[in-house]
Every structure is written in structure tokens, then in C-alpha cells.
Design a protein around this motif. Structure first.
Motif, PDB file in Angstrom:
ATOM      1  N   ASP A  53       0.813  -1.216   0.000  1.00  0.00           N
ATOM      2  CA  ASP A  53       0.000   0.000   0.000  1.00  0.00           C
ATOM      3  C   ASP A  53       0.846   1.266   0.000  1.00  0.00           C
ATOM      4  OD1 ASP A  53      -2.651  -0.909  -0.173  1.00  0.00           O
ATOM      5  OD2 ASP A  53      -2.704  -1.397   1.956  1.00  0.00           O
ATOM      6  N   ASP A  54       1.974   1.250   0.727  1.00  0.00           N
ATOM      7  CA  ASP A  54       2.795   2.458   0.786  1.00  0.00           C
ATOM      8  C   ASP A  54       3.376   2.804  -0.582  1.00  0.00           C
ATOM      9  OD1 ASP A  54       4.384   0.137   0.927  1.00  0.00           O
ATOM     10  OD2 ASP A  54       6.002   1.156   2.014  1.00  0.00           O
TER      11      ASP A  54
ATOM     12  N   HIS B   1      -5.515   3.032  -6.025  1.00  0.00           N
ATOM     13  CA  HIS B   1      -6.184   1.897  -5.387  1.00  0.00           C
ATOM     14  C   HIS B   1      -5.284   1.331  -4.301  1.00  0.00           C
ATOM     15  CE1 HIS B   1      -3.809  -0.544  -8.404  1.00  0.00           C
ATOM     16  NE2 HIS B   1      -3.630  -1.285  -7.334  1.00  0.00           N
ATOM     17  N   SER B   2      -5.880   0.540  -3.403  1.00  0.00           N
ATOM     18  CA  SER B   2      -5.145  -0.126  -2.338  1.00  0.00           C
ATOM     19  C   SER B   2      -5.007  -1.610  -2.675  1.00  0.00           C
ATOM     20  CB  SER B   2      -5.878   0.030  -1.000  1.00  0.00           C
ATOM     21  OG  SER B   2      -7.105  -0.699  -1.027  1.00  0.00           O
ATOM     22  N   VAL B   3      -4.208  -2.319  -1.899  1.00  0.00           N
ATOM     23  CA  VAL B   3      -4.041  -3.755  -2.106  1.00  0.00           C
ATOM     24  C   VAL B   3      -5.368  -4.479  -1.903  1.00  0.00           C
ATOM     25  CG1 VAL B   3      -2.908  -5.848  -1.269  1.00  0.00           C
ATOM     26  CG2 VAL B   3      -1.601  -3.721  -1.483  1.00  0.00           C
ATOM     27  N   GLU B   4      -6.087  -4.139  -0.850  1.00  0.00           N
ATOM     28  CA  GLU B   4      -7.365  -4.813  -0.585  1.00  0.00           C
ATOM     29  C   GLU B   4      -8.368  -4.553  -1.699  1.00  0.00           C
ATOM     30  OE1 GLU B   4      -8.288  -7.120   1.617  1.00  0.00           O
ATOM     31  OE2 GLU B   4      -6.164  -7.119   2.158  1.00  0.00           O
ATOM     32  N   GLN B   5      -8.382  -3.345  -2.215  1.00  0.00           N
ATOM     33  CA  GLN B   5      -9.273  -3.052  -3.340  1.00  0.00           C
ATOM     34  C   GLN B   5      -8.884  -3.866  -4.565  1.00  0.00           C
ATOM     35  OE1 GLN B   5      -8.616   1.184  -3.415  1.00  0.00           O
ATOM     36  NE2 GLN B   5     -10.463   1.634  -2.219  1.00  0.00           N
ATOM     37  N   ALA B   6      -7.585  -4.024  -4.791  1.00  0.00           N
ATOM     38  CA  ALA B   6      -7.119  -4.810  -5.937  1.00  0.00           C
ATOM     39  C   ALA B   6      -7.554  -6.265  -5.806  1.00  0.00           C
ATOM     40  CB  ALA B   6      -5.599  -4.714  -6.051  1.00  0.00           C
ATOM     41  N   VAL B   7      -7.389  -6.829  -4.639  1.00  0.00           N
ATOM     42  CA  VAL B   7      -7.775  -8.227  -4.413  1.00  0.00           C
ATOM     43  C   VAL B   7      -9.282  -8.387  -4.565  1.00  0.00           C
ATOM     44  CG1 VAL B   7      -7.892 -10.087  -2.709  1.00  0.00           C
ATOM     45  CG2 VAL B   7      -5.790  -8.735  -2.946  1.00  0.00           C
TER      46      VAL B   7
END
Length: 300
Positions: free
Chosen positions: A156-157, A166-172
């Protein structure tokens, strides 16, 4: 997230009988497309990028985002080669036009190019999130069968540093949504993106992200600092120090070591920016791929 670039007046598989093509629209645009789509019909849907803020990207900085009018798209298809098998929708992220417009385009492709078995497109996590699973399933059934998505990294950083939107969680979450909708996609990640001293940590985080969904192909790209990008400014101000060549090779190997796909997934470093060219299916050829990277490291 570019792969290959071509002037819009390049020979493009849209008007051939047989296979002598011209692209009549938007001759001043530069067309970017994945190397796997080299023999696909190139159909302009957007010009420019609806996001256009990624720190490392120089492709669309001076290009205003616009949607290609449907009338123009239909005229291209009306004069297309009936037996076309593959179409690639061009633009930074054609899914930015929304569900109703995309459905209309896919229906029109089916109307004029009835033998087309696959439509592909670039896509961003941000714009995929605008679609429901039901809408994506409808697009799949209308022929949308391949997306190329710039995940870039599992940190995320670094996503925030590079202004990916986008964030990692959004990507997943969006990747799992595509899995549910049965739309295949290729995951594009970038080594070197975390900077000097951060590559192994970045590789582990990126592998952990990818292990949470199914992707047809993992495509690596090597970070390039392009002139006049925000990243270029960060480097000149001393805010970002690029990783060295050996560290980048270690990142590729670490990524491979930590990937654990539950279904066959192609690992592909054949994009022109890459330092090495290897390709193989995981998990079957994982050890061979790791050994190939190690051989390059031993010579570095």
C-alpha cells in the motif's frame, strides 16, 4: 502500464481482405497495446487516460481524456473484416466508459464481426470497481474475455507513493470479482518500483497479493524512470532512489519463490522493459524459472 506502442496510422487488423489493414480514426493518437494483441483488431474506444496521475507513467500526460463517439466506433466495425477473430479495445482503460456503453460496443462487435471469439482491453482496479459481478458476467457473455490490469505492487505504501489510485485490498477484491464473473485477466506487476533496498520486501508482498486470486498470467515489467514524470522529479529531488540491477534480479527470484498459484498460471518476463526474458507455467516450472534467474544473478 504500457506494453508496445504504435502510431495510430500503423497497419492495424481492421479492414483487411485478407490482412491488409488501415486504421482510419484518430491518426494523431499513439496507440498502446499488449504484445499478445499484436495480431488483434485495434478498436479505439477512449483517447487519453481517465486517471492520468501515476507517478511513473508518461504515456498520456499531454493527452486530454475523451471517449470515442459510438458512431465512429460503429463505422469502423461496419467496414471491418467479417472473419476477424480477436479485437482489442484501445485507450488507457476503456472500461472507464461504464457498463451500458461497454455493453453496446460488445453487442455491436458481435453484430458486425460475428466470428470474433475474444475481446480484450486494458483495465484499472479503480474502474473495474464501478461494475457489479452481474454486469461483468454480462460483458463476459458478450465476448469480453481478457483484461490487462496494472496491479504493480502488493504494498500500500508504494501504491500511494506512485499515485495508483487503489489499495491492495481493493485490488484483491476486484480480482476476485473478475474470477466470479469468469473474465480472465493478466496481472501486471513492476519490479524496482519500491526503490533501493526495498525489493525483496516488495516481492514478498506482491506474491502474497497474487496468491489470493486466480490470474491467467503474471506479467513483469522493469521500472523505467521516464523524463518529465513525477517519478523523474522524485529521483532528481532525492526522494526516490532506484534499485540497482542485481537487486532487481533478486526481486524477480523472490517473487517466484513466494508465488503459490492454485491453478496453472503463466509467469512472463518477455516484455521489452525486462532485464531478462523467461517464461513458464507455475507451479509446474517454478524451480526451472528460479534456476534461470539464479544463473543471471551469478553472472551479475
Amino acid at each position: 502500464m504500457p506494453f508496445l506502442r504504435s502510431e495510430a496510422c500503423r497497419l492495424s487488423p481492421l479492414f483487411s481482405k485478407p490482412r491488409v489493414y488501415t486504421l482510419t480514426m484518430y491518426r494523431n493518437d499513439t496507440i498502446y497495446y499488449p504484445q499478445d494483441e499484436m495480431h488483434s483488431v485495434l478498436l479505439p474506444v477512449t483517447s487519453g487516460c481517465s486517471w492520468n496521475r501515476c507517478a511513473f507513467c508518461s504515456m498520456y500526460k499531454d493527452v486530454k481524456y475523451v471517449e470515442v463517439p459510438f458512431h465512429d466506433i460503429e463505422m469502423e466495425l461496419k467496414h471491418g473484416y467479417t472473419y476477424t477473430e480477436k479485437v482489442f479495445l484501445t485507450g488507457a482503460d476503456p472500461l472507464s466508459i461504464g457498463f451500458e456503453k461497454m455493453r453496446r460496443i460488445l453487442k455491436t462487435i458481435r453484430q458486425y464481426l460475428p466470428y470474433c471469439g475474444r475481446v480484450g482491453s486494458y483495465a484499472s482496479i479503480k474502474n473495474i470497481s464501478r461494475y457489479s459481478v452481474e454486469e461483468l458476467s454480462i460483458l463476459h457473455d458478450l465476448g469480453l474475455r481478457m483484461l490487462y490490469i496494472g496491479f504493480e505492487t502488493g504494498r500500500d505504501d508504494i501504491l500511494q507513493l506512485m499515485a495508483k489510485g487503489h489499495s491492495v485490498e481493493q485490488a484483491v477484491e476486484q480480482a476476485k470479482k473478475l474470477n466470479e464473473a469468469r473474465i480472465p485477466f493478466n496481472t501486471v506487476v513492476m519490479y524496482g518500483i519500491a526503490g533501493d533496498g526495498e525489493s525483496e520486501k516488495n516481492a514478498v508482498a506482491t506474491a502474497e497479493m497474487i496468491n489470493r486470486f486466480h490470474t491467467d498470467r503474471i506479467i513483469t515489467m522493469n521500472l523505467v524512470v521516464f523524463y518529465c514524470t513525477e517519478l523523474d522529479g522524485m529521483v532528481k529531488r532525492g526522494e526516490f532512489v532506484p534499485a540497482g540491477p542485481k537487486e532487481r534480479l533478486v526481486e524477480i527470484r523472490t517473487l517466484l519463490e513466494n508465488l503459490d498459484p492454485q491453478q496453472p498460471t503463466v509467469f512472463d518476463t518477455t516484455h521489452p522493459t525486462n532485464m531478462i526474458k523467461i517464461q513458464g507455467t507455475l507451479p509446474r516450472y517454478k524451480e526451472r524459472l528460479i534456476m534461470e534467474v539464479t544463473r543471471y544473478l551469478d553472472r551479475a
